[in-house]
Design an enzyme around this catalytic site. Structure first.
Site, PDB file in Angstrom:
ATOM      1  N   CYS A  14       3.575  -4.630   6.463  1.00 12.01           N
ATOM      2  CA  CYS A  14       3.179  -4.396   5.070  1.00 12.01           C
ATOM      3  C   CYS A  14       4.371  -3.968   4.219  1.00 12.01           C
ATOM      4  O   CYS A  14       5.442  -3.618   4.730  1.00 12.01           O
ATOM      5  CB  CYS A  14       2.102  -3.314   5.007  1.00 12.01           C
ATOM      6  SG  CYS A  14       0.523  -3.815   5.712  1.00 12.01           S
ATOM      7  N   HIS A  22       0.837  -1.198   0.000  1.00 18.70           N
ATOM      8  CA  HIS A  22       0.000   0.000   0.000  1.00 18.70           C
ATOM      9  C   HIS A  22       0.873   1.251   0.000  1.00 18.70           C
ATOM     10  O   HIS A  22       2.062   1.218   0.343  1.00 18.70           O
ATOM     11  CB  HIS A  22      -0.958   0.019   1.197  1.00 18.70           C
ATOM     12  CG  HIS A  22      -0.300   0.124   2.526  1.00 18.70           C
ATOM     13  ND1 HIS A  22       0.099   1.331   3.085  1.00 18.70           N
ATOM     14  CD2 HIS A  22       0.037  -0.829   3.444  1.00 18.70           C
ATOM     15  CE1 HIS A  22       0.629   1.125   4.273  1.00 18.70           C
ATOM     16  NE2 HIS A  22       0.615  -0.188   4.516  1.00 18.70           N
TER      17      HIS A  22
END
Length: 415
Positions: free
Chosen positions: A359, A341
């Site tokens: 992430c 992301h």
């Protein structure tokens, strides 16, 4: 009164008569003697056996095909039934299946040449006649028929569904995913798997792998070839699935594989290398999980994409891991919450330091670019982190070797 006249043969005529009778008797005895050897073919046969019944003449070895399943006149036959048959002194079999109303059912011989599968589930509560046609050893056509009746429509059914939708375009790492509305008992999984058919153009070696009692995946030995067209069919309508349950319906899906878009992240360099159709098209700085919340090393695929979302971990038992943050260009990789992301707050350290909660952080610009390029099923491999990816945490079909993957099949793989 006139005297009665008596006719008598003269001695010469009587002698001649006796000679003639003796000759005839000798001929008869000679004939009987000639027919008295031990050969069965030479014995006297008047067309009847000892009980006076007519005997059937031997017409030679039996030739043709016979249905072995379903049994002749069987009732309560599952609508998913296939026709098993055997040949005797015959070849070139073909099967005809017709309903009582005369409607012909399409189907095809199975690979072993010993059974024939209808093209779909049969009608419930219907009588069918199956005919096995073949060519006898003498070159003449043979034909044998039998009938059976399918079961009434069941009340206990299992929903079978495909994760992918019709004509969807997906990445080269996308597994085909079939889900069941009820757990399939282990003893029934091989029967279910035999009714899952995959046709890929171009053809590629692959196999089914049970990830759970309610889900089975299919992947090729290596990533799908770009542009592959796939048709897969779940012929499960009326199929027994254990405990008196039956498959609710047949399901067919056509999908297409898009370009080869592969992402590789190296923790050592803190960079993502993007390859499209075999050529490197982008190198992107990243920030991975910090030591307390490391990113997982392994091969994953994009599971879902969200242009905007909110990451909310306020229920985490560790206060240090609690946050609620708006996120742009989120692409899920694991069920536990690992994403690719955009992270504008870490742009200053991307390519140098890991600061995320696990992430793959990229810049806003690179997040937008990746989001516009990827598809569900595009693979990403993360290397060199402190933690290994746990199989089952996402679509981890490619995190296993081919040998490991084959072990998840309910049917031994013959290559």
């Amino acid at each position: 009164m006139a005297a009665m006249r008596t006719h008598r043969r003269t001695p010469s005529r009587q002698a001649a008569w006796r000679a003639l009778c003796a000759a005839a008797l000798a001929g008869t005895l000679a004939l009987l003697t000639a027919c008295s050897d031990d050969s069965p073919s030479a014995q006297w046969n008047d067309g009847k056996n000892g009980s006076g019944q007519e005997q059937q003449q031997d017409s030679g070895p039996k030739q043709g095909g016979t249905v072995t399943s379903p049994a002749a006149d069987a009732t309560d036959v599952p609508a998913s039934t296939e026709i098993a048959f055997q040949l005797e002194n015959a070849s070139n079999p073909s099967i005809e299946l017709k309903s009582e109303s005369g409607e012909t059912v399409e189907g095809a011989l199975q690979e072993d040449g010993k059974s024939w599968l209808p093209g779909g589930a049969l009608d419930y509560g219907t009588k069918y006649t199956v005919t096995v046609n073949a060519t006898g050893a003498d070159g003449k056509p043979t034909s044998n028929s039998s009938s059976f009746t399918t079961m009434a429509k069941p009340t206990k059914v299992v929903r079978v569904s495909s994760f992918l939708g019709e004509n969807q375009v997906v990445g080269v790492g996308m597994p085909l995913i079939v889900r069941f509305g009820r757990a399939v008992p282990e003893d029934f999984r091989d029967d279910v798997q035999r009714r899952l058919f995959v046709q890929a153009t171009p053809q590629q070696e692959g196999i089914w792998h049970w990830t759970s009692p309610t889900e089975v995946h299919y992947r090729p030995k290596t990533f799908w070839q770009a542009g592959t067209k796939i048709s897969y069919r779940m012929q499960t309508g009326g199929l027994p699935m254990g405990d008196g349950y039956f498959g609710r319906a047949d399901v067919s899906v056509d999908v297409k594989i898009g370009p080869s878009f592969i992402m590789t992240v190296d923790n050592k360099t803190k960079k993502m290398t993007v390859t499209k159709d075999g050529k490197v098209i982008k190198t992107i700085p990243v920030s991975l999980g910090k030591k307390s919340t490391p990113s997982a090393s392994g091969t994953m695929v994009v599971i879902e994409k969200q242009r905007k979302t909110v990451f909310d971990t306020m229920d985490d038992p560790n206060p240090a891991n609690r946050y609620r943050t708006p996120i742009d260009y989120a692409q899920r990789l694991t069920w536990s919450g690992q994403f690719i992301h955009a992270a504008p707050w870490s742009e200053g350290v991307q390519g140098r330091t890991n600061v995320s909660h696990g992430c793959v952080n990229v810049s806003m610009a690179m997040g937008a670019w990746l989001f516009g390029q990827t598809r569900i099923g595009d693979p990403i491999t993360v290397k060199g982190t402190e933690e290994k990816l746990e199989n089952g945490n996402g679509w981890t079909d490619w995190n296993m070797s081919w040998d490991q993957y084959m072990k998840g099949s309910a049917i031994p793989y013959n290559g």
